[in-house]
Design a protein around this motif. Sequence first.
Motif, short mmCIF file in Angstrom:
data_model
loop_
_atom_site.label_atom_id
_atom_site.label_comp_id
_atom_site.label_asym_id
_atom_site.label_seq_id
_atom_site.Cartn_x
_atom_site.Cartn_y
_atom_site.Cartn_z
N ASP A 1 32.72 -30.48 -18.68
CA ASP A 1 31.33 -30.36 -18.21
C ASP A 1 30.41 -30.03 -19.38
O ASP A 1 30.51 -28.97 -19.98
CB ASP A 1 31.24 -29.26 -17.14
CG ASP A 1 29.93 -29.30 -16.37
OD1 ASP A 1 28.91 -29.74 -16.94
OD2 ASP A 1 29.90 -28.89 -15.20
N SER A 2 29.49 -30.95 -19.68
CA SER A 2 28.57 -30.75 -20.81
C SER A 2 27.63 -29.57 -20.59
O SER A 2 27.13 -28.98 -21.55
CB SER A 2 27.75 -32.02 -21.05
OG SER A 2 27.00 -32.36 -19.89
N HIS A 3 27.39 -29.20 -19.31
CA HIS A 3 26.52 -28.06 -19.02
C HIS A 3 27.15 -26.74 -19.45
O HIS A 3 26.47 -25.72 -19.57
CB HIS A 3 26.20 -28.00 -17.53
CG HIS A 3 25.40 -29.18 -17.03
ND1 HIS A 3 26.01 -30.29 -16.48
CD2 HIS A 3 24.07 -29.42 -17.03
CE1 HIS A 3 25.08 -31.17 -16.13
NE2 HIS A 3 23.89 -30.67 -16.46
N LEU A 4 28.47 -26.76 -19.65
CA LEU A 4 29.18 -25.54 -20.03
C LEU A 4 29.44 -25.46 -21.54
O LEU A 4 30.16 -24.57 -21.99
CB LEU A 4 30.52 -25.44 -19.28
CG LEU A 4 30.44 -25.39 -17.76
CD1 LEU A 4 31.83 -25.23 -17.16
CD2 LEU A 4 29.52 -24.29 -17.28
N HIS A 5 28.85 -26.38 -22.28
CA HIS A 5 29.00 -26.34 -23.74
C HIS A 5 28.01 -25.35 -24.33
O HIS A 5 27.08 -25.71 -25.04
CB HIS A 5 28.82 -27.74 -24.33
CG HIS A 5 29.90 -28.70 -23.92
ND1 HIS A 5 29.88 -30.03 -24.25
CD2 HIS A 5 31.04 -28.49 -23.21
CE1 HIS A 5 30.97 -30.61 -23.76
NE2 HIS A 5 31.68 -29.70 -23.13
N MET A 6 28.26 -24.09 -24.00
CA MET A 6 27.42 -22.98 -24.42
C MET A 6 28.31 -21.87 -24.99
O MET A 6 29.52 -21.85 -24.69
CB MET A 6 26.60 -22.44 -23.23
CG MET A 6 25.66 -23.46 -22.61
SD MET A 6 25.01 -22.86 -21.03
CE MET A 6 24.27 -21.30 -21.55
N ASP B 1 28.27 -21.91 -12.12
CA ASP B 1 28.47 -23.02 -13.05
C ASP B 1 29.95 -23.39 -13.15
O ASP B 1 30.31 -24.57 -13.18
CB ASP B 1 27.94 -22.66 -14.44
CG ASP B 1 26.43 -22.50 -14.45
OD1 ASP B 1 25.77 -23.16 -13.61
OD2 ASP B 1 25.90 -21.74 -15.28
N ARG C 1 31.03 -25.12 -9.92
CA ARG C 1 30.56 -26.51 -9.87
C ARG C 1 31.41 -27.39 -10.78
O ARG C 1 31.79 -28.51 -10.41
CB ARG C 1 29.09 -26.57 -10.31
CG ARG C 1 28.48 -27.96 -10.17
CD ARG C 1 27.11 -28.08 -10.79
NE ARG C 1 27.19 -27.94 -12.25
CZ ARG C 1 26.69 -26.93 -12.93
NH1 ARG C 1 26.09 -25.94 -12.29
NH2 ARG C 1 26.80 -26.89 -14.24
N ALA C 2 31.71 -26.89 -11.98
CA ALA C 2 32.52 -27.66 -12.92
C ALA C 2 33.94 -27.88 -12.40
O ALA C 2 34.51 -28.97 -12.56
CB ALA C 2 32.56 -26.94 -14.27
#
Length: 322
Positions: free
Chosen positions: A52-57, A296, A299-300
């Motif tokens: 999941d690119s949204h979790l690349h934090m 998050d 969802r992932a």
Amino acid sequence: MGPGNDTGGSEFLLLGLSVKPELQPLIFGIFLSMYLITVLGNLLIILAVISDSHLHMPMYFFLSNLSLVDICFTSTTIPKMLWNIQTQSKVITCAGCFTQIYFLILFGGWDNFLLTVMAYDRYVAICHPLHYMVIMNPGLCGLLVLVSFIISVLNSLLHSLMVSRLSFPAELEIPHYFCEIKQMIKLASSDTFLNDTVMYLTTALLAGGPLAGILYSYSKIVSSICRMSSAQGKYKAFSTCASHLSVVSLFYCTILGVYLSSAPTHTSQSSAITSVMYTVVTPMLNPFIYSLRNKDIKRALHSLLGMTSTKGTIVLGLKKCL
């Protein structure tokens, strides 16, 4: 086994959690289930963060590293325990015992440092939100993980070498299901003053220091949250820290429980049973805590499991066509 002797072929006996034969199948089933849940749960967290690119934090980068360390941490002890129960053997070689001590201290220490780094990450995110991406840049995140790893490696190497220089009885029975360093020092037949001194000093420095850092970070976080005027803002800020704070509390409370159970009023067997909390239970619960408290991650995971299910359906459909 005297000092200076070749101990590479020597063997120790791990007495395990119980000496009753009728309990061994039950213990095997419980620990096998817990180990599989730990590996699968933490592996799902890692795959979810990667996919999941949204979790690349930074927060999830540290979480994926924590999950990897938890898998390695449990894999240091549980497979050997299960193998001994299955083969009805209690033997562990001297080299295997020292190797187990090395990796236990390595991954336990690394786990500790990662929890501290994650607390610092939450501190920056809440107390300095405008500068978060500048401060927690990829270079710093990678450096923090690398430094944590190097310190853990050096610490575990120090303790392993110091334990290996001790002499032990010819037939050593360890009242534990793994080679725990405090038990090994206690059972040594040579002088252990230097080992005890180094163990307590490094524990105070490398465990007390990170714990103090975590407490300081969260004191600043709580102070910052209390100054927020928006109730929604307070809830959002607290929710981002709740999962990590739960894991920190669980980790340190279980370690404290093990330390207290090692007092003279407790038996070695009770200490071994209490050790299950931080060696097995905590790594197993971490994925559940993060997935239940973090939208998050949930969802992932749903996307990951849905993607896997879809790919499986497509493969089955192609096979039927062929």
